[in-house]
Design a protein around this motif. Sequence first.
Motif, PDB file in Angstrom:
ATOM      1  N   VAL A 111       0.345  12.718   3.441  1.00 50.69           N
ATOM      2  CA  VAL A 111      -0.289  11.441   3.683  1.00 50.69           C
ATOM      3  C   VAL A 111      -0.128  11.036   5.127  1.00 50.69           C
ATOM      4  CG1 VAL A 111      -1.726   9.449   2.764  1.00 50.69           C
ATOM      5  CG2 VAL A 111      -1.891  11.206   1.462  1.00 50.69           C
ATOM      6  N   LYS A 143     -10.886  -0.703   1.529  1.00 43.76           N
ATOM      7  CA  LYS A 143     -10.524  -0.139   1.546  1.00 43.76           C
ATOM      8  C   LYS A 143      -8.378  -0.205   1.998  1.00 43.76           C
ATOM      9  CE  LYS A 143     -13.238   3.348   4.143  1.00 43.76           C
ATOM     10  NZ  LYS A 143     -13.231   3.830   5.452  1.00 43.76           N
ATOM     11  N   PRO A 144      -7.544   0.235   1.837  1.00 41.05           N
ATOM     12  CA  PRO A 144      -7.538   1.310   1.153  1.00 41.05           C
ATOM     13  C   PRO A 144      -7.794   1.747  -0.412  1.00 41.05           C
ATOM     14  CG  PRO A 144      -5.676   0.628   2.251  1.00 41.05           C
ATOM     15  CD  PRO A 144      -6.441  -0.561   2.311  1.00 41.05           C
ATOM     16  N   LEU A 145      -8.348   2.258  -0.782  1.00 37.03           N
ATOM     17  CA  LEU A 145      -8.941   2.581  -2.577  1.00 37.03           C
ATOM     18  C   LEU A 145      -7.200   2.376  -3.283  1.00 37.03           C
ATOM     19  CD1 LEU A 145     -10.883   2.748  -3.973  1.00 37.03           C
ATOM     20  CD2 LEU A 145      -9.830   5.083  -4.190  1.00 37.03           C
ATOM     21  N   LYS A 146      -7.083   1.169  -4.414  1.00 33.75           N
ATOM     22  CA  LYS A 146      -6.578   0.850  -4.920  1.00 33.75           C
ATOM     23  C   LYS A 146      -6.344   1.606  -5.935  1.00 33.75           C
ATOM     24  CE  LYS A 146      -4.118  -2.509  -1.912  1.00 33.75           C
ATOM     25  NZ  LYS A 146      -5.437  -3.008  -0.961  1.00 33.75           N
ATOM     26  N   THR A 147      -5.317   1.711  -7.060  1.00 34.29           N
ATOM     27  CA  THR A 147      -5.710   2.332  -8.792  1.00 34.29           C
ATOM     28  C   THR A 147      -6.911   1.704  -9.515  1.00 34.29           C
ATOM     29  OG1 THR A 147      -3.612   3.619  -7.965  1.00 34.29           O
ATOM     30  CG2 THR A 147      -4.225   3.409 -10.643  1.00 34.29           C
ATOM     31  N   MET A 151      -7.649  11.698   6.273  1.00 39.45           N
ATOM     32  CA  MET A 151      -6.572  11.453   5.262  1.00 39.45           C
ATOM     33  C   MET A 151      -6.983  10.106   3.932  1.00 39.45           C
ATOM     34  SD  MET A 151      -3.896   8.728   6.867  1.00 39.45           S
ATOM     35  CE  MET A 151      -3.743   7.238   6.446  1.00 39.45           C
ATOM     36  N   LEU A 152      -7.634   9.085   4.364  1.00 35.50           N
ATOM     37  CA  LEU A 152      -8.752   8.328   3.741  1.00 35.50           C
ATOM     38  C   LEU A 152      -8.876   8.531   2.402  1.00 35.50           C
ATOM     39  CD1 LEU A 152      -9.944   5.536   5.330  1.00 35.50           C
ATOM     40  CD2 LEU A 152      -7.682   5.169   4.089  1.00 35.50           C
ATOM     41  N   THR A 205      -6.105   9.504  -6.159  1.00 31.99           N
ATOM     42  CA  THR A 205      -6.416   8.316  -6.595  1.00 31.99           C
ATOM     43  C   THR A 205      -6.944   9.135  -8.123  1.00 31.99           C
ATOM     44  OG1 THR A 205      -6.152   6.872  -4.706  1.00 31.99           O
ATOM     45  CG2 THR A 205      -6.074   5.735  -6.755  1.00 31.99           C
ATOM     46  N   GLN A 224       2.132   1.401  -2.828  1.00 34.03           N
ATOM     47  CA  GLN A 224       0.426   2.508  -4.204  1.00 34.03           C
ATOM     48  C   GLN A 224       0.286   3.816  -3.919  1.00 34.03           C
ATOM     49  OE1 GLN A 224      -1.782   0.124  -5.221  1.00 34.03           O
ATOM     50  NE2 GLN A 224      -2.860   2.481  -6.610  1.00 34.03           N
ATOM     51  N   SER A 277      -3.631   1.006   7.521  1.00 35.52           N
ATOM     52  CA  SER A 277      -3.422   0.201   6.492  1.00 35.52           C
ATOM     53  C   SER A 277      -3.883   0.781   5.009  1.00 35.52           C
ATOM     54  CB  SER A 277      -4.645  -0.516   6.282  1.00 35.52           C
ATOM     55  OG  SER A 277      -5.815   0.070   5.856  1.00 35.52           O
ATOM     56  N   SER A 278      -4.348   2.561   5.143  1.00 35.08           N
ATOM     57  CA  SER A 278      -4.318   3.348   4.135  1.00 35.08           C
ATOM     58  C   SER A 278      -2.607   3.824   4.109  1.00 35.08           C
ATOM     59  CB  SER A 278      -4.869   4.202   4.559  1.00 35.08           C
ATOM     60  OG  SER A 278      -6.158   4.437   4.947  1.00 35.08           O
ATOM     61  N   GLN A 288       1.013  -1.567   0.044  1.00 38.69           N
ATOM     62  CA  GLN A 288       0.015   0.259  -0.268  1.00 38.69           C
ATOM     63  C   GLN A 288       0.905   1.298  -0.057  1.00 38.69           C
ATOM     64  OE1 GLN A 288      -3.430   0.650  -0.792  1.00 38.69           O
ATOM     65  NE2 GLN A 288      -3.349   2.348  -0.311  1.00 38.69           N
ATOM     66  N   HIS A 338     -10.541   0.233  15.425  1.00 36.35           N
ATOM     67  CA  HIS A 338     -11.254   0.057  12.917  1.00 36.35           C
ATOM     68  C   HIS A 338     -11.071   1.463  12.987  1.00 36.35           C
ATOM     69  CE1 HIS A 338     -13.720  -1.193   9.813  1.00 36.35           C
ATOM     70  NE2 HIS A 338     -14.058   0.074  10.465  1.00 36.35           N
ATOM     71  N   LEU A 389      -0.214  13.277   8.078  1.00 36.00           N
ATOM     72  CA  LEU A 389      -2.247  13.147   8.554  1.00 36.00           C
ATOM     73  C   LEU A 389      -2.307  11.501   9.388  1.00 36.00           C
ATOM     74  CD1 LEU A 389      -4.280  13.295   5.464  1.00 36.00           C
ATOM     75  CD2 LEU A 389      -4.274  14.794   7.613  1.00 36.00           C
ATOM     76  N   LEU A 400      -6.327  10.230   0.626  1.00 38.83           N
ATOM     77  CA  LEU A 400      -5.833   8.522  -0.865  1.00 38.83           C
ATOM     78  C   LEU A 400      -6.547   9.526  -2.326  1.00 38.83           C
ATOM     79  CD1 LEU A 400      -3.688   6.858  -0.331  1.00 38.83           C
ATOM     80  CD2 LEU A 400      -5.100   5.565   0.633  1.00 38.83           C
ATOM     81  N   LEU A 427       1.224   7.826  -6.044  1.00 38.08           N
ATOM     82  CA  LEU A 427       0.611   8.922  -6.310  1.00 38.08           C
ATOM     83  C   LEU A 427       0.797  10.138  -5.910  1.00 38.08           C
ATOM     84  CD1 LEU A 427      -2.990   7.648  -3.798  1.00 38.08           C
ATOM     85  CD2 LEU A 427      -2.143   7.667  -6.933  1.00 38.08           C
ATOM     86  N   PHE A 443       3.137  14.664  -1.667  1.00 34.65           N
ATOM     87  CA  PHE A 443       1.725  13.992  -1.260  1.00 34.65           C
ATOM     88  C   PHE A 443       2.407  13.316  -0.438  1.00 34.65           C
ATOM     89  CE2 PHE A 443      -1.054  10.078  -2.407  1.00 34.65           C
ATOM     90  CZ  PHE A 443      -2.283  10.532  -1.410  1.00 34.65           C
ATOM     91  N   ALA A 475     -13.876  -1.972   4.618  1.00 37.38           N
ATOM     92  CA  ALA A 475     -12.680  -2.186   5.829  1.00 37.38           C
ATOM     93  C   ALA A 475     -13.467  -3.603   5.446  1.00 37.38           C
ATOM     94  CB  ALA A 475     -12.922  -1.419   6.817  1.00 37.38           C
ATOM     95  N   HIS A 476     -14.581  -3.827   5.163  1.00 33.04           N
ATOM     96  CA  HIS A 476     -14.811  -5.103   5.105  1.00 33.04           C
ATOM     97  C   HIS A 476     -14.997  -6.072   4.035  1.00 33.04           C
ATOM     98  CE1 HIS A 476     -16.921  -3.993   8.802  1.00 33.04           C
ATOM     99  NE2 HIS A 476     -17.651  -3.026   8.366  1.00 33.04           N
TER     100      HIS A 476
END
Lengths: 149, 992
Positions: free
Chosen positions: A45, B974-978, B878-879, B886, A29, A86-87, A26, A79, A48, B882, A33, A41, B956-957
């Motif tokens: 991130v 998540k997280p988003l991938k291109t 943050m998400l 993307t 990834q 994970s991001s 990730q 969560h 953050l 991202l 970007l 970038f 996230a599931h």
Amino acid sequence: MDLIQLQRQLVDYRTSLYHEGFLDEQFTQLQSLQDENNPDFVVEVVSLFFEDSERLLNELSKALEQQIIDFKRMDAQVHQLKGSSSSIGAHRVQKLCIVFRNYCEAHNVEGCLKCLQQVKHEYGIIKTKLESMFQLEQQILNAGGSIPV
Amino acid sequence: MNKATNVGIAGVGTTKYSDHMVVAPSLFLAVTTIPYLSQISYVGLEGLFFSYYIDGNQTLSTYANSSFSSRKKHVWYKQPVDNQTGKLYGEPVTSHSFNVVNTSWFQVALNHSWGYSSLENGWNNGGEPLFLTSVSLLGKGVIAMGVPVKRLTDRLGGIINLYGGSLSLVTMDGKLLLNGIPNTKFIYANGTIFLQFMWPNGFKNFPCSNDTPETYKLDIDGKEYNVRCSTVEISGVQSVCYPNYSFFLVFAVFAASSINEFWFSVIPLVFFVSSMITNAQREICLHDKLIKQMEATQQAERKSMNKSLALVGASHDIRAALAGITGFIDLCLANAAPGSDFETYLKQMSLCAQDLLGLLNSILDTSKIEAGMMNLEEQEFNLADLIEHVVDLYHPVGMIKGVDVVLDPCDGSIIKLSQVKGDRGKLVQILSNILSNAVKYTVEGHVCVRAWVGKPDFETKILASTRKGLGKYMSSLFSGKNDGNSDIKAVSAVRQNRDSVEIVFEVDDTGKGIPKEKQKSVFENYVQVKETAAGQVGTGLGLGIVQSLVRLMGGEIGIVDKEFGEKGTCFRFNVFLTAFEIQGDAMYGGTNSSFAIRNCSPKLGICTPSPKLDGSQVVLFMQNIERRRVSQKFLESLGISVLVVDHCHHFPSALKKIQSKLNSLLNSSRRSDMSCRSDISSSSSKEMPLSAMEGTEHKLPFNRRKDTPSFILLVIDVNAESFSELWRVVAEFRRGLHSTCCKVIWLDKPTSPCIDPKRLNPDDEILLQPFHGSRLHRVIKLLSEFGNLSQGLSSSSESSKHPYGKTRLRHTQCNDEIQGYVSSSNERYSKQGSSSPTLEPTRGRLKSKRKNKDGAESSNGEKPLIGKRILIAEDNKMLSILAITTATQLGADVEHCENGNEAFELVCDGLKAQRNYDYILMDCEMLPMNGYEATRRIRIEEERYGVRIPIIALTAHTSGTEAMEAGMDAHLNKPLKTNELIEVIESIETKE
């Protein structure tokens, strides 16, 4: 220091982070970007992520000190932490969060305390590692070089 | 009964109300299982009282919730009982209470270790008399079971033939149970029972004795009666489980008009009592076993279900880890020096990982099927191509072992069917699995694959016969699962579809075979037939999965019985596909029209053999007996004259025979002066492009075609004999021919070509094994009746619709390309795999992923989402950064909002201004309004404008079911991938 040496050092350092499981794809990834329009970038991130994580970790510590522990709330916070880690590909933190959530669901105070400790530890490590990596990158940029992919 | 005892004791000592719940199940078990039993009670000294009893059709329960010691307060409640579960329902009603503890039966039973039987009144409304059998539980309580007296007397009165006699029953203490003898009554005095006969003019008493049965003779109105008193021991239900310590004595009095018949009357009663006892005993045991068995089955089903679900749940993680490994291997491979040992090792690792993934997938497939999550992915495909493709994949495997894998076209119905719609990937999986098993377990001989379209009437028969089995399977498979229902519906929809055709497949091998007694178990998971599996590896999951898949496609699989003495196993299965487009005679379409004029068989387009020798002669010289038989059968079914040569030393003589026959015919009618080659080439090269066959018939030069001389086609398998020897024979044959056109197809092994192309006649062709499917068709097209394309196989294949053509058949000059056939064709398959991802599920997926990765990397410049307006609703800063980055990098015009409310408002604004978003990326868990709710509202709102904006859920599931239910179109983790984003958007676009 020699620019090439710096660049090699960065590559080695980064590889070791992947290798030791601190980071996963990730993060790659994330790096992909980053471009000319968005040169900072990754740093943005990641900062953050630091903000988010510190806030969440503080809240979690406070929650665990309470007389009556709101496990549901804690679960939601872990969560969130899992999501943000994970991001950016903070692999180890993310893995720990999964364990942490299980303890929250089981209402296991001992386990939660232990896990929080571990998450804090791992977070500290990844923070230092990422910061030194950014420093290294900055050094390279300052020396007029480009960041090796 | 032991159970009842144990539980009863467990309940002793405490007087909690909930103790009823401890005793109740055992009592209920007894009342439902023991025949004739109408009442069962537990009376504990500690005060617990609980009883089930049957009143009419209803089961009721009576219980007291207060202790017996405080008698003044003790209240009885009555409550109805569910007949199935024994649970109480409805409101309890206070009922008439009995002072049970003070009754003599309770006291006697309590103070003796043996049971006690007596005649008592039951709890029900009428206070019906019962044979009550009570037994003490270690002196702390009593279990009492009651059988209604009426049950016994009904049987005695109704069933037993007394041969003109009458029967009365009376207890020792004078209670009358059955009075069958007219004009009598019983008198109890001083411990003796007297039978009193009453006449109009007097009465007479007979004492009934305990010890010795006595017979009295009576003369009433000139009729003689025999009266006999005897004791009958009715031990009641008690004797079923306990030794007969106490008997319950009843006098039976018979009155019969003749001595001879008297004996008949006694025997049935004895018989009745004893048979009742043994029957009851057996029935109790059976009932008890059945209930235990049912419980065990249900538990096992639940366990299995949970296991399957857990496995599916774990699947994601295992897959992810494996994907990680393969990914890193690929990364290393990119860095490895080409040709180094390192690279070789990495490649081997990669292969191992792929294998592991395949294995994992097969296990996961099973769990998925078991959990009822497998769905059919329908798409259009060419069935004939698919079958041939699978067979060809296993042909080389078989060739290595010397086993020929033959495709039997049967009646050609599959070729006519052409395009169908169905789950291509799963069909390939089924066929491959069975075929690979067949090849694996066959040491010598052949494996034959047959496929045909089921007859419509046959179809309905199968439908009817399999529906039962299917339903059973489905219900067990999806028991307790809601989403299973949709699958059942889907399957029945497949069946009910009018266009649906049944395709029957048979895979017939000459291997060791499966012993008859094991044939059923091979379809069970994890079962391998040990005797044949020596040295073979596998999970034993294959056929279990295959069976599930076949059933998913509406069919059934089984093993066909072979004739005695025939070797091997023959698997047969059927599936239902949608006939997408019936191309009447796609294969021979062009010639059909022209040929129909000549032979008047427009219906099939396949000619019947013409009596004269103006058709073609095909000579088949092949080693494998099955392939020879199949090819011959098929060619002959098309009306082609076929000569089969089975052994090499028959070959020259067979050729000579043809030669002489030909020459004599030709000499007698020498009118064909043109060489066949020029004739055919002129007609076909201009007018017969295969791809445009339909419209060409009017151009065909019919008059010339009539004169087409006979054409000889030799199909020679080079493996049968040394090439040079065969070549010599053929060359000699050629010299003997005059103007007749002769063409030779040399069949060569793809693995070890042994033909010397330099020695071949320019007209000849080399064809690689296996000689079936499209290759066979291509050869058939060489024949004049089927549109001879004298340009040769290669040209026909260029113009052919068949994708195989280009690599399958090469002109002799391109020998190098023949050598490379295997690899090139494999490459081609793998390409096909990536373009149709379901072909091989694992590979396809990986390939497409990789492709997309590449695509994403290269798309930095081209930006696939350019011009698209995308709304991103995400509350985490943050998400969102991202996701925004993307999407922006892909060229999209992005707007962002932080919750469902905002998203909804933005969409509404867009709708009003007619400036809609192209896509919405929606986080599911947001505050104050979450993504699901927002989606629901958007769906309602946009309907008024007649638009539907694709909404992609971000969760996230791992599963997106909730998102789909809310009306979202797709789901991303998540997280988003291109690459995933591109993939999802592409799939949405193709759907539209």
